[in-house]
Scaffold this motif. Structure first.
Motif, PDB file in Angstrom:
ATOM      1  N   MET A   1     -28.033 -29.557   0.941  1.00 59.42           N
ATOM      2  CA  MET A   1     -28.948 -30.553   0.386  1.00 59.42           C
ATOM      3  C   MET A   1     -28.259 -31.915   0.394  1.00 59.42           C
ATOM      4  SD  MET A   1     -31.001 -30.427  -3.243  1.00 59.42           S
ATOM      5  CE  MET A   1     -31.555 -28.766  -2.859  1.00 59.42           C
ATOM      6  N   SER A   2     -28.913 -32.925   1.026  1.00 58.07           N
ATOM      7  CA  SER A   2     -28.259 -34.217   1.207  1.00 58.07           C
ATOM      8  C   SER A   2     -28.217 -35.034  -0.075  1.00 58.07           C
ATOM      9  CB  SER A   2     -28.968 -35.005   2.308  1.00 58.07           C
ATOM     10  OG  SER A   2     -30.326 -35.194   1.980  1.00 58.07           O
ATOM     11  N   GLU A   3     -29.324 -35.054  -0.824  1.00 57.44           N
ATOM     12  CA  GLU A   3     -29.373 -35.859  -2.043  1.00 57.44           C
ATOM     13  C   GLU A   3     -30.207 -35.151  -3.094  1.00 57.44           C
ATOM     14  OE1 GLU A   3     -29.385 -40.270  -1.714  1.00 57.44           O
ATOM     15  OE2 GLU A   3     -30.134 -39.879   0.315  1.00 57.44           O
ATOM     16  N   GLN A   4     -30.068 -35.614  -4.340  1.00 54.53           N
ATOM     17  CA  GLN A   4     -30.803 -35.042  -5.454  1.00 54.53           C
ATOM     18  C   GLN A   4     -31.212 -36.174  -6.380  1.00 54.53           C
ATOM     19  OE1 GLN A   4     -31.366 -31.591  -6.291  1.00 54.53           O
ATOM     20  NE2 GLN A   4     -32.575 -32.280  -8.048  1.00 54.53           N
ATOM     21  N   PHE A   5     -32.498 -36.200  -6.786  1.00 51.78           N
ATOM     22  CA  PHE A   5     -32.995 -37.244  -7.675  1.00 51.78           C
ATOM     23  C   PHE A   5     -33.760 -36.618  -8.828  1.00 51.78           C
ATOM     24  CE2 PHE A   5     -32.689 -39.278  -3.516  1.00 51.78           C
ATOM     25  CZ  PHE A   5     -31.991 -40.445  -3.835  1.00 51.78           C
ATOM     26  N   ASP A   6     -33.655 -37.231  -9.983  1.00 49.21           N
ATOM     27  CA  ASP A   6     -34.482 -36.789 -11.106  1.00 49.21           C
ATOM     28  C   ASP A   6     -35.958 -37.017 -10.797  1.00 49.21           C
ATOM     29  OD1 ASP A   6     -32.364 -35.987 -12.904  1.00 49.21           O
ATOM     30  OD2 ASP A   6     -31.887 -38.116 -13.088  1.00 49.21           O
ATOM     31  N   VAL A   7     -36.269 -38.181 -10.191  1.00 52.77           N
ATOM     32  CA  VAL A   7     -37.627 -38.457  -9.720  1.00 52.77           C
ATOM     33  C   VAL A   7     -37.543 -38.910  -8.276  1.00 52.77           C
ATOM     34  CG1 VAL A   7     -39.692 -39.875  -9.964  1.00 52.77           C
ATOM     35  CG2 VAL A   7     -38.482 -39.109 -12.007  1.00 52.77           C
ATOM     36  N   LEU A   8     -38.220 -38.180  -7.396  1.00 51.06           N
ATOM     37  CA  LEU A   8     -38.300 -38.553  -5.988  1.00 51.06           C
ATOM     38  C   LEU A   8     -39.718 -39.037  -5.707  1.00 51.06           C
ATOM     39  CD1 LEU A   8     -37.044 -38.641  -3.135  1.00 51.06           C
ATOM     40  CD2 LEU A   8     -37.934 -36.318  -2.796  1.00 51.06           C
ATOM     41  N   ILE A   9     -39.817 -40.220  -5.120  1.00 49.42           N
ATOM     42  CA  ILE A   9     -41.111 -40.815  -4.794  1.00 49.42           C
ATOM     43  C   ILE A   9     -41.267 -40.822  -3.282  1.00 49.42           C
ATOM     44  CG2 ILE A   9     -42.544 -42.886  -4.956  1.00 49.42           C
ATOM     45  CD1 ILE A   9     -40.882 -43.612  -7.488  1.00 49.42           C
ATOM     46  N   VAL A  10     -42.346 -40.245  -2.790  1.00 45.68           N
ATOM     47  CA  VAL A  10     -42.609 -40.206  -1.352  1.00 45.68           C
ATOM     48  C   VAL A  10     -43.628 -41.289  -1.032  1.00 45.68           C
ATOM     49  CG1 VAL A  10     -43.424 -38.834   0.591  1.00 45.68           C
ATOM     50  CG2 VAL A  10     -42.128 -37.742  -1.256  1.00 45.68           C
ATOM     51  N   GLY A  30     -32.940 -41.780 -15.636  1.00 46.66           N
ATOM     52  CA  GLY A  30     -32.510 -40.834 -14.609  1.00 46.66           C
ATOM     53  C   GLY A  30     -32.480 -41.471 -13.230  1.00 46.66           C
ATOM     54  N   SER A  31     -32.053 -40.704 -12.240  1.00 48.81           N
ATOM     55  CA  SER A  31     -31.977 -41.208 -10.872  1.00 48.81           C
ATOM     56  C   SER A  31     -33.370 -41.249 -10.241  1.00 48.81           C
ATOM     57  CB  SER A  31     -31.043 -40.341 -10.040  1.00 48.81           C
ATOM     58  OG  SER A  31     -31.467 -38.988 -10.057  1.00 48.81           O
ATOM     59  N   VAL A  32     -33.616 -42.307  -9.477  1.00 51.72           N
ATOM     60  CA  VAL A  32     -34.922 -42.515  -8.836  1.00 51.72           C
ATOM     61  C   VAL A  32     -34.693 -42.825  -7.362  1.00 51.72           C
ATOM     62  CG1 VAL A  32     -37.020 -43.936  -8.752  1.00 51.72           C
ATOM     63  CG2 VAL A  32     -35.947 -43.404 -10.966  1.00 51.72           C
ATOM     64  N   GLY A  33     -35.388 -42.116  -6.483  1.00 51.90           N
ATOM     65  CA  GLY A  33     -35.303 -42.369  -5.048  1.00 51.90           C
ATOM     66  C   GLY A  33     -36.682 -42.541  -4.449  1.00 51.90           C
ATOM     67  N   ILE A  34     -36.789 -43.441  -3.472  1.00 52.64           N
ATOM     68  CA  ILE A  34     -38.034 -43.651  -2.733  1.00 52.64           C
ATOM     69  C   ILE A  34     -37.790 -43.333  -1.269  1.00 52.64           C
ATOM     70  CG2 ILE A  34     -39.791 -45.306  -1.997  1.00 52.64           C
ATOM     71  CD1 ILE A  34     -39.284 -46.912  -4.507  1.00 52.64           C
ATOM     72  N   VAL A  35     -38.544 -42.388  -0.730  1.00 55.80           N
ATOM     73  CA  VAL A  35     -38.493 -42.083   0.698  1.00 55.80           C
ATOM     74  C   VAL A  35     -39.624 -42.852   1.369  1.00 55.80           C
ATOM     75  CG1 VAL A  35     -38.610 -40.299   2.460  1.00 55.80           C
ATOM     76  CG2 VAL A  35     -37.580 -39.790   0.256  1.00 55.80           C
ATOM     77  N   ILE A  75     -32.529 -48.005  -7.979  1.00 53.94           N
ATOM     78  CA  ILE A  75     -33.592 -47.325  -7.239  1.00 53.94           C
ATOM     79  C   ILE A  75     -33.125 -47.205  -5.796  1.00 53.94           C
ATOM     80  CG2 ILE A  75     -35.986 -47.423  -6.452  1.00 53.94           C
ATOM     81  CD1 ILE A  75     -36.561 -49.168  -8.972  1.00 53.94           C
ATOM     82  N   THR A  76     -32.924 -45.973  -5.350  1.00 58.25           N
ATOM     83  CA  THR A  76     -32.409 -45.731  -4.004  1.00 58.25           C
ATOM     84  C   THR A  76     -33.552 -45.728  -2.992  1.00 58.25           C
ATOM     85  OG1 THR A  76     -30.590 -44.400  -4.880  1.00 58.25           O
ATOM     86  CG2 THR A  76     -31.127 -44.125  -2.551  1.00 58.25           C
ATOM     87  N   LEU A  77     -33.431 -46.572  -1.957  1.00 59.07           N
ATOM     88  CA  LEU A  77     -34.415 -46.597  -0.882  1.00 59.07           C
ATOM     89  C   LEU A  77     -33.890 -45.797   0.304  1.00 59.07           C
ATOM     90  CD1 LEU A  77     -35.521 -50.365  -0.819  1.00 59.07           C
ATOM     91  CD2 LEU A  77     -36.648 -48.448  -1.963  1.00 59.07           C
ATOM     92  N   GLY A  98     -34.990 -32.898   9.150  1.00 61.69           N
ATOM     93  CA  GLY A  98     -34.551 -31.572   8.723  1.00 61.69           C
ATOM     94  C   GLY A  98     -33.691 -31.570   7.474  1.00 61.69           C
ATOM     95  N   GLU A  99     -33.444 -32.753   6.900  1.00 58.47           N
ATOM     96  CA  GLU A  99     -32.632 -32.814   5.680  1.00 58.47           C
ATOM     97  C   GLU A  99     -33.445 -32.390   4.468  1.00 58.47           C
ATOM     98  OE1 GLU A  99     -29.505 -36.206   5.680  1.00 58.47           O
ATOM     99  OE2 GLU A  99     -31.316 -37.028   6.617  1.00 58.47           O
ATOM    100  N   SER A 100     -32.773 -31.888   3.461  1.00 60.48           N
ATOM    101  CA  SER A 100     -33.409 -31.481   2.211  1.00 60.48           C
ATOM    102  C   SER A 100     -33.040 -32.465   1.110  1.00 60.48           C
ATOM    103  CB  SER A 100     -32.953 -30.074   1.805  1.00 60.48           C
ATOM    104  OG  SER A 100     -33.309 -29.126   2.796  1.00 60.48           O
ATOM    105  N   ILE A 101     -34.043 -32.899   0.355  1.00 57.23           N
ATOM    106  CA  ILE A 101     -33.812 -33.784  -0.781  1.00 57.23           C
ATOM    107  C   ILE A 101     -34.331 -33.077  -2.029  1.00 57.23           C
ATOM    108  CG2 ILE A 101     -34.230 -36.053  -1.798  1.00 57.23           C
ATOM    109  CD1 ILE A 101     -34.833 -37.117   0.983  1.00 57.23           C
ATOM    110  N   GLY A 102     -33.456 -32.851  -2.978  1.00 59.88           N
ATOM    111  CA  GLY A 102     -33.858 -32.183  -4.202  1.00 59.88           C
ATOM    112  C   GLY A 102     -34.469 -33.155  -5.189  1.00 59.88           C
ATOM    113  N   TYR A 103     -35.293 -32.634  -6.083  1.00 60.14           N
ATOM    114  CA  TYR A 103     -35.936 -33.487  -7.094  1.00 60.14           C
ATOM    115  C   TYR A 103     -36.174 -32.709  -8.378  1.00 60.14           C
ATOM    116  CZ  TYR A 103     -40.270 -31.060  -5.774  1.00 60.14           C
ATOM    117  OH  TYR A 103     -41.226 -30.096  -5.531  1.00 60.14           O
ATOM    118  N   GLY A 104     -36.244 -33.442  -9.481  1.00 61.13           N
ATOM    119  CA  GLY A 104     -36.683 -32.863 -10.739  1.00 61.13           C
ATOM    120  C   GLY A 104     -38.190 -32.944 -10.843  1.00 61.13           C
TER     121      GLY A 104
END
Length: 414
Positions: A1-10, A30-35, A75-77, A98-104
């Motif tokens: 798993m490449s990254e992990q975020f408490d909240v992942l926004i697609v 918490g950690s926040v990421g935007i794909v 906020i990670t972009l 093919g990468e996996s991004i984990g989320y809460g």
């Protein structure tokens, strides 16, 4: 798993970025990421069919926030990356690499994709365009500046906005609309008649009740539009503005309930645990549509839903449901709409269309449900309260532009 975020926004559009910013505003730590599928920083989309297409502003002027903002707010972009699958049980999103991004918790804000007349054909032809992202508009502007005559298929907001810009650039433009009037899906006849007249006054040829049968090309570039009547319209550029389809496939494949978009509740929760969905891809219950479940293609709706989700995740109380709003800029005309005219049974014209400053008030069972305000910003601003309350006001009073809407509100309050 490449990254992990408490909240992942697609999705890095207005809904996704509004959710991320609101999470920080309401104290979520918490950690926040935007794909984001696009490689550019998140930007405002309305200018794409207006000032950006006209060349009046560059990309730097339409960014939602400068690049430094996102790092400063933790906020990670993740740019230029698309989510192709979601595994709710494992709480993992799978990207196109093919990468996996984990989320809460996950917020699906992937929006929608434009409809094509014939996707297999149209995407292969140069000179055929949709307006959905920055690269679409850049390609369109290049073709327009190098070409002569344009045909726009679809007389909705986007089609008419593009027509207005192309006329400013001095290009001959024909708008083809399948319905019997432009803006038929979103407005009443007085608004349609007014905008048809304004576009014709600016030199746009508008043809209603027209069906496109085929596109003709020479050396891979479009050179004519064929109508179902057998007529042929020579052109160098075709712009297709016939609506959009919600981007839902990864969540539907994961088991999410869907209809005309992903089905969510008032807090934008999907049927999948820990997954929310907002914006153009969502069908949600709306009190301003009489409680019906509707899908709204609206920047403001996406942003409002992003805030709703952020408040819920941050443990903040919800406010009153926001009143839907929409807008469109064409020539020197600013149309602003408040409310939803779904199921209207009466319209009241307030003011004189010939003055280029008037409003159309929509009623259902005698109550105000929506207002279209053309260069009438006071009617729009003050009309929000009429829509919010579902005010019951005599049509004769609504039609009198000498009576400010604020006076009508005061009368109700007494």
């Amino acid at each position: 798993m490449s990254e992990q975020f408490d909240v992942l926004i697609v999705g890095g559009g207005h809904g996704g970025t509004a959710a991320a910013m609101a999470l920080r505003q309401y104290g979520f730590d918490g950690s926040v990421g935007i794909v984001n599928a696009e490689s550019t920083l998140p930007y405002q989309r309305p200018p794409l069919s207006k000032s950006f297409l006209a060349g009046e502003v560059g990309l730097d002027r339409i960014l939602i926030r400068p690049e430094s903002f996102w790092a400063e707010n933790r906020i990670t972009l993740i740019q230029g990356t698309r989510v192709d699958a979601v595994q709710p049980a494992a709480k993992v999103a799978i990207t196109d690499t093919g990468e996996s991004i984990g989320y809460g918790q996950l917020i699906w804000a992937a929006g929608s994709s434009p409809r094509w007349l014939d996707p297999a054909r149209d995407r292969k032809l140069s000179g055929v365009h949709v307006v959905r992202d920055v690269s679409d508009t850049q390609r369109l502007r290049t073709d327009v500046l190098n070409g002569s005559r344009a045909v726009i298929v679809g007389g909705g907001y986007v089609g008419l906005e593009v027509a207005a810009v192309l006329r400013k650039l001095g290009k001959p433009v024909t708008v083809l609309e399948a319905a019997d009037r432009v803006l038929a899906r979103v407005s009443a006849e007085p608004i349609s008649q007014f905008y048809e007249a304004q576009h014709r006054e600016h030199g746009v040829e508008i043809q209603v009740g027209r069906q496109v049968a085929d596109l003709e090309a020479r050396n891979g570039h479009v050179n004519a539009v064929h109508l179902a009547t057998g007529e042929e319209l020579p052109c160098d550029v075709v712009v297709i503005g016939i609506g959009a389809m919600p981007t839902t496939a990864p969540l539907i494949a994961a088991g999410a309930a869907a209809g005309n978009g992903l089905l969510v509740d008032a807090l934008c929760r999907t049927s999948l645990p820990g997954i929310f969905a907002i914006g153009d891809s969502v069908a949600a219950p709306n009190r301003y549509a009489g409680g019906a479940t509707v899908r709204l293609e609206s920047l403001q709706n996406a942003a409002d839903q992003g805030v709703i989700v952020a408040r819920h995740i941050a443990g903040q109380p919800q406010g009153d449901p926001p009143v839907p709003t929409f807008w469109s800029d064409q020539y020197d005309l600013k149309l602003k709409t408040v409310g939803l005219n779904t199921g209207y049974d009466e319209v009241v014209v307030r003011g004189t269309p010939a003055s280029k400053s008037f409003s159309v008030v929509y009623l259902r069972d005698g109550r105000v449900t929506a207002i279209d305000a053309v260069n009438a910003m006071k009617d729009f601003a003050q009309g929000k309260a009429l829509v919010r309350s579902g005010a019951d006001i005599a049509p004769a009073l609504l039609a009198d532009p000498s009576r400010p809407i604020s006076d009508l509100l005061a009368q109700i309050a007494r």
